[in-house]
Design a protein around this motif. Structure first.
Motif, PDB file in Angstrom:
ATOM      1  N   THR A  18       4.750   1.427 -10.334  1.00  0.00           N
ATOM      2  CA  THR A  18       3.776   0.454  -9.846  1.00  0.00           C
ATOM      3  C   THR A  18       3.669  -0.715 -10.817  1.00  0.00           C
ATOM      4  N   CYS A  59      -1.769  -1.088  -4.002  1.00  0.00           N
ATOM      5  CA  CYS A  59      -2.932  -0.208  -3.863  1.00  0.00           C
ATOM      6  C   CYS A  59      -2.517   1.113  -3.227  1.00  0.00           C
ATOM      7  N   SER A  60      -3.385   2.082  -3.432  1.00  0.00           N
ATOM      8  CA  SER A  60      -3.146   3.409  -2.889  1.00  0.00           C
ATOM      9  C   SER A  60      -4.493   4.108  -2.804  1.00  0.00           C
ATOM     10  N   THR A  85      -4.035   9.154  -2.383  1.00  0.00           N
ATOM     11  CA  THR A  85      -2.604   9.449  -2.319  1.00  0.00           C
ATOM     12  C   THR A  85      -2.058  10.056  -3.602  1.00  0.00           C
ATOM     13  N   GLY A  88       4.202  -1.483   3.217  1.00  0.00           N
ATOM     14  CA  GLY A  88       3.675  -0.146   3.033  1.00  0.00           C
ATOM     15  C   GLY A  88       4.790   0.852   2.811  1.00  0.00           C
ATOM     16  N   CYS A  89       4.412   1.986   2.284  1.00  0.00           N
ATOM     17  CA  CYS A  89       5.324   3.099   2.077  1.00  0.00           C
ATOM     18  C   CYS A  89       4.608   4.330   2.624  1.00  0.00           C
ATOM     19  N   GLU A  90       5.247   5.065   3.525  1.00  0.00           N
ATOM     20  CA  GLU A  90       4.583   6.157   4.230  1.00  0.00           C
ATOM     21  C   GLU A  90       5.600   7.212   4.664  1.00  0.00           C
ATOM     22  N   PHE A 126       7.050   7.051  -1.989  1.00  0.00           N
ATOM     23  CA  PHE A 126       7.175   5.983  -2.978  1.00  0.00           C
ATOM     24  C   PHE A 126       7.922   6.535  -4.187  1.00  0.00           C
ATOM     25  N   GLU A 168       0.855  -1.185   0.000  1.00  0.00           N
ATOM     26  CA  GLU A 168       0.000   0.000   0.000  1.00  0.00           C
ATOM     27  C   GLU A 168       0.891   1.235   0.000  1.00  0.00           C
ATOM     28  N   ILE A 169       0.701   2.080  -0.995  1.00  0.00           N
ATOM     29  CA  ILE A 169       1.434   3.334  -1.106  1.00  0.00           C
ATOM     30  C   ILE A 169       0.655   4.389  -0.320  1.00  0.00           C
ATOM     31  N   GLY A 170       1.301   5.012   0.651  1.00  0.00           N
ATOM     32  CA  GLY A 170       0.627   5.961   1.534  1.00  0.00           C
ATOM     33  C   GLY A 170      -0.190   5.225   2.577  1.00  0.00           C
ATOM     34  N   CYS A 171       0.454   4.312   3.294  1.00  0.00           N
ATOM     35  CA  CYS A 171      -0.256   3.374   4.183  1.00  0.00           C
ATOM     36  C   CYS A 171      -0.575   3.938   5.563  1.00  0.00           C
TER      37      CYS A 171
END
Length: 195
Positions: A186, A168-169, A172, A130-132, A154, A108-111
């Protein structure tokens, strides 16, 4: 603070620009609180323009990545009491489609605090990442997912090609300084047939 000039994602240097709305903030208005998700908004925005060639509306001059990284890293999580509800809503969007893929690895991008990563685990995914950019959000993440959250934006090279069954995102894309680059990346990190 420095700004970066953005061009039309589709027309690039062939763009024909009309200004729609002037910038609505002063530099001193930009605090970490302004960059916190799901808070009451001040309705701040950059100068908004429209490309006459294709109709795309976008922010013309945006803050540099270094400044955005600093502001987002200090942002606060202000919606914890709703995270279970939000996670269920996100899952409802994906549930009809996940049977089409192997449910092994997800990103998840922006988790944020990893609340949806936990929902993915509950629904059969074996490994979640995740990436946050928010330090506070990562620190709030449950132990089951915290170590799998990459702190920062990301960007290309964070994850190996063909790694994830699902990427998923949610809410974001508009925060990314180069959304087409993010979408291209992605595609690269998805396994063949991934979602």
């Amino acid at each position: 603070m420095t700004y970066v000039r953005k061009h039309c994602l589709f027309c690039h240097e062939r763009e024909q620009i009309d200004e729609l709305y002037p910038q609505t903030f002063r530099i001193e208005d930009l605090t970490a609180e302004v960059f916190s998700a799901r808070r009451s908004t001040e309705h701040y925005h950059y100068t908004m323009v429209r490309c006459r060639n294709c109709g795309l509306v976008f922010s013309r001059d945006i803050l540099s990545e270094d400044v955005l990284t600093l502001l987002y890293s200090k942002s606060k999580v202000t919606f914890s009491q709703y995270s279970d509800i939000i996670a269920k809503d996100y899952w409802r969007c994906l549930a009809p489609h996940v049977d089409l893929i192997e449910q092994s690895t997800a990103l998840e991008i922006g988790c944020s605090s990893g609340f949806f990563l936990g929902e993915l685990l509950l629904n059969g995914f074996k490994e979640v990442y995740g990436c946050e950019p928010s330090v506070e959000a990562k620190e709030m993440a449950p132990p089951a997912v915290r170590n799998n959250i990459t702190l920062g934006f990301f960007k290309p090279g964070l994850y190996a090609p063909k790694t994830f069954d699902l990427v998923c995102s949610f809410q974001t894309l508009d925060h990314l300084d180069n959304p087409t680059e993010a979408l291209h990346e992605t595609h690269l990190i998805l396994k063949p047939g991934g979602l």
